[in-house]
Design an enzyme around this catalytic site. Structure first.
Site, short mmCIF file in Angstrom:
data_model
loop_
_atom_site.label_atom_id
_atom_site.label_comp_id
_atom_site.label_asym_id
_atom_site.label_seq_id
_atom_site.Cartn_x
_atom_site.Cartn_y
_atom_site.Cartn_z
N ASP A 89 -20.78 14.39 1.29
CA ASP A 89 -19.71 15.26 1.76
C ASP A 89 -18.81 14.55 2.78
OD1 ASP A 89 -19.84 17.64 0.40
OD2 ASP A 89 -21.14 18.63 1.87
N PRO A 143 -2.72 9.30 11.42
CA PRO A 143 -2.35 10.27 10.38
C PRO A 143 -3.55 11.06 9.86
CG PRO A 143 -2.50 8.10 9.41
CD PRO A 143 -2.83 7.93 10.87
N LYS A 161 -10.73 0.15 12.69
CA LYS A 161 -9.47 0.83 13.06
C LYS A 161 -9.44 1.15 14.56
CE LYS A 161 -6.57 1.74 10.58
NZ LYS A 161 -5.42 0.86 10.19
N TYR A 172 -15.38 0.87 8.60
CA TYR A 172 -13.91 0.93 8.55
C TYR A 172 -13.36 1.54 9.83
CZ TYR A 172 -9.30 2.63 7.16
OH TYR A 172 -7.95 2.91 7.12
N ARG A 227 -10.32 19.16 4.85
CA ARG A 227 -9.48 18.03 5.20
C ARG A 227 -8.05 18.51 5.41
NH1 ARG A 227 -13.71 16.16 5.52
NH2 ARG A 227 -14.67 14.34 4.56
N SER A 276 -6.30 5.85 11.99
CA SER A 276 -6.89 6.67 10.92
C SER A 276 -7.67 7.82 11.56
CB SER A 276 -7.85 5.81 10.09
OG SER A 276 -8.71 6.64 9.34
N SER A 277 -7.67 8.97 10.88
CA SER A 277 -8.42 10.10 11.44
C SER A 277 -9.93 9.87 11.38
CB SER A 277 -8.03 11.41 10.74
OG SER A 277 -8.31 11.33 9.37
N CYS A 278 -10.37 8.83 10.63
CA CYS A 278 -11.80 8.46 10.65
C CYS A 278 -12.24 7.99 12.03
CB CYS A 278 -12.08 7.27 9.73
SG CYS A 278 -11.64 7.49 8.06
N ASN A 287 -5.30 12.87 6.37
CA ASN A 287 -5.57 12.22 5.07
C ASN A 287 -4.27 12.12 4.26
OD1 ASN A 287 -8.26 12.66 5.95
ND2 ASN A 287 -8.95 12.73 3.82
N HIS A 305 -9.18 7.75 -2.81
CA HIS A 305 -9.34 8.95 -1.98
C HIS A 305 -9.40 10.18 -2.89
CE1 HIS A 305 -8.85 7.05 1.93
NE2 HIS A 305 -7.98 6.24 1.34
N GLY A 350 0.83 -1.21 0.00
CA GLY A 350 0.00 0.00 0.00
C GLY A 350 0.86 1.25 0.00
N LEU A 351 0.18 2.36 -0.10
CA LEU A 351 0.82 3.67 -0.17
C LEU A 351 1.81 3.91 0.98
CD1 LEU A 351 0.41 6.76 -1.17
CD2 LEU A 351 -1.53 6.78 0.38
N TRP A 405 -17.30 15.54 -6.30
CA TRP A 405 -18.38 15.08 -5.43
C TRP A 405 -18.65 16.08 -4.31
CZ3 TRP A 405 -16.69 9.28 -4.43
CH2 TRP A 405 -16.71 8.60 -5.65
N GLY A 421 3.02 1.77 3.37
CA GLY A 421 4.04 0.73 3.54
C GLY A 421 5.18 0.91 2.55
P1 GDP Z 1 -12.68 11.01 3.67
O1 GDP Z 1 -11.69 12.09 3.97
O2 GDP Z 1 -12.56 9.84 4.57
O3 GDP Z 1 -14.09 11.55 3.64
O4 GDP Z 1 -12.35 10.39 2.23
P2 GDP Z 1 -11.98 10.94 0.79
O5 GDP Z 1 -10.52 11.03 0.62
O6 GDP Z 1 -12.71 10.03 -0.16
O7 GDP Z 1 -12.54 12.44 0.67
C1 GDP Z 1 -13.91 12.63 0.60
C2 GDP Z 1 -14.26 14.09 0.43
O8 GDP Z 1 -13.84 14.55 -0.86
C3 GDP Z 1 -15.78 14.27 0.48
O9 GDP Z 1 -16.10 15.56 0.96
C4 GDP Z 1 -16.15 14.13 -0.99
O10 GDP Z 1 -17.41 14.72 -1.28
C5 GDP Z 1 -14.98 14.89 -1.64
N1 GDP Z 1 -14.76 14.51 -3.05
C6 GDP Z 1 -14.93 15.31 -4.12
N2 GDP Z 1 -14.72 14.65 -5.26
C7 GDP Z 1 -14.34 13.39 -4.92
C8 GDP Z 1 -13.98 12.24 -5.69
O11 GDP Z 1 -13.96 12.24 -6.92
N3 GDP Z 1 -13.64 11.12 -4.98
C9 GDP Z 1 -13.66 11.10 -3.60
N4 GDP Z 1 -13.29 9.97 -2.98
N5 GDP Z 1 -14.03 12.16 -2.86
C10 GDP Z 1 -14.38 13.30 -3.50
#
Ligand code: GDP
Length: 314
Positions: free
Chosen positions: A269, A163, A140, A136, A209, A107-109, A165, A179, A14-15, A202, A17
């Site tokens: 979001d 960490p 974690k 997930y 973040r 994970s920050s999640c 993101n 991501h 993975g990224l 999206w 590692g």
């Molecule tokens: P998170 O930080 O765990 O939520 O994970 P992500 O790295 O997937 O980031 C998600 C955030 O980025 C959300 O607010 C999404 O709406 C936004 N986002 C915008 N465009 C994209 C896309 O094309 N892919 C992903 N994964 N997220 C997106």
């Protein structure tokens, strides 16, 4: 860690590692285990046999599948099961083979959705998780608790880093499951190539973040292995956050795409804001080296050199 210490990076290429592996090699660590045949992390017997044969002294527990908000919504069972299995097997094998130290990458999640910002480790387990990645994040959190339990009951020197993101070379550049940074980079690269007039981003663009370059994560992980020992997790952040809209604009500049960014409010979001309080790590004397813009440039260069053809045809 001595330069000849036996080190096992428990991951699936993975990224994080891979970045730790590169950094250890660059720093002159010679005894990185598993290069000629890595064990499966979800097969307890195979992993235990590997540990018994190679006797790692230091373990970076950075395995377990992860993905962006799309993958978390589509594959919650896969992500949760994989992480639970990997964490149980790696931590238990490390204990049985009497490792000197294990770093568990959280994970920050794991922080509650409505967490006070910037997030402090004292807020872990104090509230409801973000629903888009609850499965997930629960796995974690179980990993963090498991490593703490092995420290408490068996005296294993386990530590946990949480960490921000992570992004960088080696990321998954699929569009749907990756991501946000990798996903937007590929989308904009393809839109530039095919002269599409817009790219779908999206959500509202409003969530914020904190991003950290993977080279800095690897550097900090090795630093913590050498300088930190505590049951209390430690945050690993870059110290600055940005909105998804700002990130998308920056990626647009780095890729050289001139079309429109079209936000899609029907897509989720996720958490409104994720920003870490990394004061403790800074107080130990560690500093991130790669600012966001430079990290994005390095990542795009890596993508162009390594996978844009493959990604285009997949
Ligand atoms: P998170 O930080 O765990 O939520 O994970 P992500 O790295 O997937 O980031 C998600 C955030 O980025 C959300 O607010 C999404 O709406 C936004 N986002 C915008 N465009 C994209 C896309 O094309 N892919 C992903 N994964 N997220 C997106």
């Amino acid at each position: 860690m001595d330069r000849d210490a036996r080190i096992f990076i428990a991951d699936n290429h993975g990224l994080i590692g891979e970045a730790i592996r590169r950094r250890l090699r660059d720093d002159g660590y010679e005894n990185i285990l598993g290069d000629s045949g890595k064990p499966s992390l979800i097969d307890a017997r195979e992993l235990q046999e590997f540990f018994s044969r190679t006797l790692p002294e230091y373990v970076f527990a950075v395995g377990g599948k992860s993905g962006g908000i799309g993958a978390n919504q589509k594959l919650p069972a896969d992500l949760m099961l994989d992480n639970l299995l990997v964490d149980c097997h790696v931590i238990d094998s490390a204990y049985r083979c009497a490792v000197k130290k294990l770093l568990y990458m959280g994970s920050s999640c794991c922080y509650p959705r409505a967490c006070l910002q910037p997030m402090q480790v004292s807020s872990l387990m104090t509230g409801v998780l973000e629903s888009t990645n609850e499965a997930y994040a629960t796995a974690k959190l179980a990993g963090i608790k498991l490593s703490q339990a092995y420290r408490q009951q068996h005296g294993v020197d386990t530590i946990t880093a949480i960490p921000a993101n992570v992004f960088g070379p080696g990321d998954d550049f699929g569009v749907e499951d990756s991501h946000v940074i990798a996903a937007l980079m590929v989308k904009m690269h393809q839109a530039k190539l095919f002269q599409n007039d817009h790219v779908d981003v999206w959500g509202s663009g409003a969530p914020r973040r904190e991003f950290i370059y993977v080279g800095d994560v690897a550097d900090a992980a090795i630093f913590l292995m050498n300088h930190y020992s505590s049951p209390v997790p430690i945050n690993l952040g870059s110290g600055s956050d940005a909105s998804i809209r700002e990130i998308a604009e920056l990626i647009k500049e780095v890729v050289g795409y001139s079309g429109e960014l079209r936000f899609d409010p029907k897509k989720p979001d996720g958490m409104p804001l994720k920003s870490l309080d990394s004061a403790e790590l800074l107080a130990l004397g560690w500093q991130p080296q790669v600012p966001l813009r430079l990290g994005l440039e390095k990542t795009y260069r890596w993508y162009l050199e390594n996978c844009h053809r493959k990604c285009l045809t997949s």
